[in-house]
Design a protein around this motif. Structure first.
Motif, PDB file in Angstrom:
ATOM      1  N   LEU A  49      42.587  43.785  37.587  1.00  0.00           N
ATOM      2  CA  LEU A  49      43.191  42.539  37.116  1.00  0.00           C
ATOM      3  C   LEU A  49      42.129  41.454  36.956  1.00  0.00           C
ATOM      4  O   LEU A  49      42.171  40.649  36.028  1.00  0.00           O
ATOM      5  CB  LEU A  49      44.298  42.080  38.064  1.00  0.00           C
ATOM      6  CG  LEU A  49      45.537  42.968  38.135  1.00  0.00           C
ATOM      7  CD1 LEU A  49      46.436  42.533  39.290  1.00  0.00           C
ATOM      8  CD2 LEU A  49      46.300  42.944  36.817  1.00  0.00           C
ATOM      9  N   ARG A  50      41.180  41.446  37.874  1.00  0.00           N
ATOM     10  CA  ARG A  50      40.096  40.466  37.808  1.00  0.00           C
ATOM     11  C   ARG A  50      39.207  40.740  36.595  1.00  0.00           C
ATOM     12  O   ARG A  50      38.833  39.813  35.868  1.00  0.00           O
ATOM     13  CB  ARG A  50      39.289  40.532  39.098  1.00  0.00           C
ATOM     14  CG  ARG A  50      38.406  39.340  39.266  1.00  0.00           C
ATOM     15  CD  ARG A  50      37.873  39.243  40.679  1.00  0.00           C
ATOM     16  NE  ARG A  50      36.679  38.436  40.584  1.00  0.00           N
ATOM     17  CZ  ARG A  50      35.457  38.884  40.725  1.00  0.00           C
ATOM     18  NH1 ARG A  50      35.239  40.132  41.041  1.00  0.00           N
ATOM     19  NH2 ARG A  50      34.431  38.078  40.602  1.00  0.00           N
ATOM     20  N   THR A  51      38.886  41.998  36.353  1.00  0.00           N
ATOM     21  CA  THR A  51      38.082  42.375  35.193  1.00  0.00           C
ATOM     22  C   THR A  51      38.785  41.978  33.895  1.00  0.00           C
ATOM     23  O   THR A  51      38.139  41.554  32.935  1.00  0.00           O
ATOM     24  CB  THR A  51      37.802  43.894  35.208  1.00  0.00           C
ATOM     25  OG1 THR A  51      37.069  44.196  36.405  1.00  0.00           O
ATOM     26  CG2 THR A  51      37.005  44.346  33.997  1.00  0.00           C
ATOM     27  N   ALA A  52      40.120  42.083  33.882  1.00  0.00           N
ATOM     28  CA  ALA A  52      40.911  41.718  32.698  1.00  0.00           C
ATOM     29  C   ALA A  52      41.172  40.209  32.625  1.00  0.00           C
ATOM     30  O   ALA A  52      41.885  39.753  31.732  1.00  0.00           O
ATOM     31  CB  ALA A  52      42.234  42.477  32.709  1.00  0.00           C
ATOM     32  N   CYS A  53      40.606  39.445  33.574  1.00  0.00           N
ATOM     33  CA  CYS A  53      40.760  37.977  33.629  1.00  0.00           C
ATOM     34  C   CYS A  53      42.212  37.540  33.828  1.00  0.00           C
ATOM     35  O   CYS A  53      42.610  36.458  33.391  1.00  0.00           O
ATOM     36  CB  CYS A  53      40.168  37.307  32.391  1.00  0.00           C
ATOM     37  SG  CYS A  53      38.391  37.613  32.224  1.00  0.00           S
TER      38      CYS A  53
END
Length: 180
Positions: A49-53
């Motif tokens: 989720l963090r990588t996908a912002c």
């Protein structure tokens, strides 16, 4: 593409910023009534989720030697969650081990099947009592738009499910007779 677990985490974060530990606790209750995930699954999904912002975090002083991460939903995460909430759910494959066992139960010793269903009945009755206790803490359904509305609506679904399963277990037991 975000997984269903990812959307469950976004739904938890939409209610407020949380640490990974807090997310896992929310995933146990009330989310655990209808969707389960282990801490390691949650941690891995948070990274995606963090990588996908869709989420971000800030560090804060933790109880131990390391700082803790406090996650929050980003604007993109909230937009993705809003879009997902109203999209039709994916078709799910039904997998119910107890129903499958019932299908083949004619091969088993009737007393053993009777014990299995008596145990399952007790389990569903205990969950039903837990859900009824949770429902008693509400003064009717919260209004739509209140985050507690989702808690209450899912609780009502759980109540119906547990009532249905308990009734079905009673029916199977009645078909098996008294064992005498």
């Amino acid at each position: 593409m975000t997984s269903t677990l990812g959307f469950a985490i976004l739904a938890v974060l939409a209610r407020g910023d949380r640490t990974g530990y807090d997310i896992a606790a929310a995933m146990r209750r009330p989310v655990g009534y209808f969707w389960t995930a282990g801490h390691s699954q949650i941690h891995g999904e948070l990274q995606k989720l963090r990588t996908a912002c869709l989420v971000e975090f800030e560090t804060a002083h933790g109880p131990g030697p390391q700082d803790k991460k406090v996650y929050r939903l980003t604007a993109a995460g909230e937009a993705a969650l809003r879009e997902w909430v109203t999209a039709p759910p994916r078709e799910r494959v039904e997998r119910d081990e107890l129903v499958l066992k019932t299908y083949a139960s004619w091969l088993a010793d009737p007393e053993t099947v009777r014990r299995l269903f008596a145990d399952q009945l007790a389990l569903h009755e205990a969950r039903l009592a837990d859900y009824e206790q949770a429902e008693a803490s509400y003064d009717g359904p919260p209004p739509f738009g209140d985050p507690r509305f989702g808690n209450y609506a899912t609780l009502r679904c759980g109540l119906g499910y547990e009532r249905h399963r308990a009734e079905w277990c009673r029916w199977v037991l009645s078909q098996l007779g008294d064992g005498g």
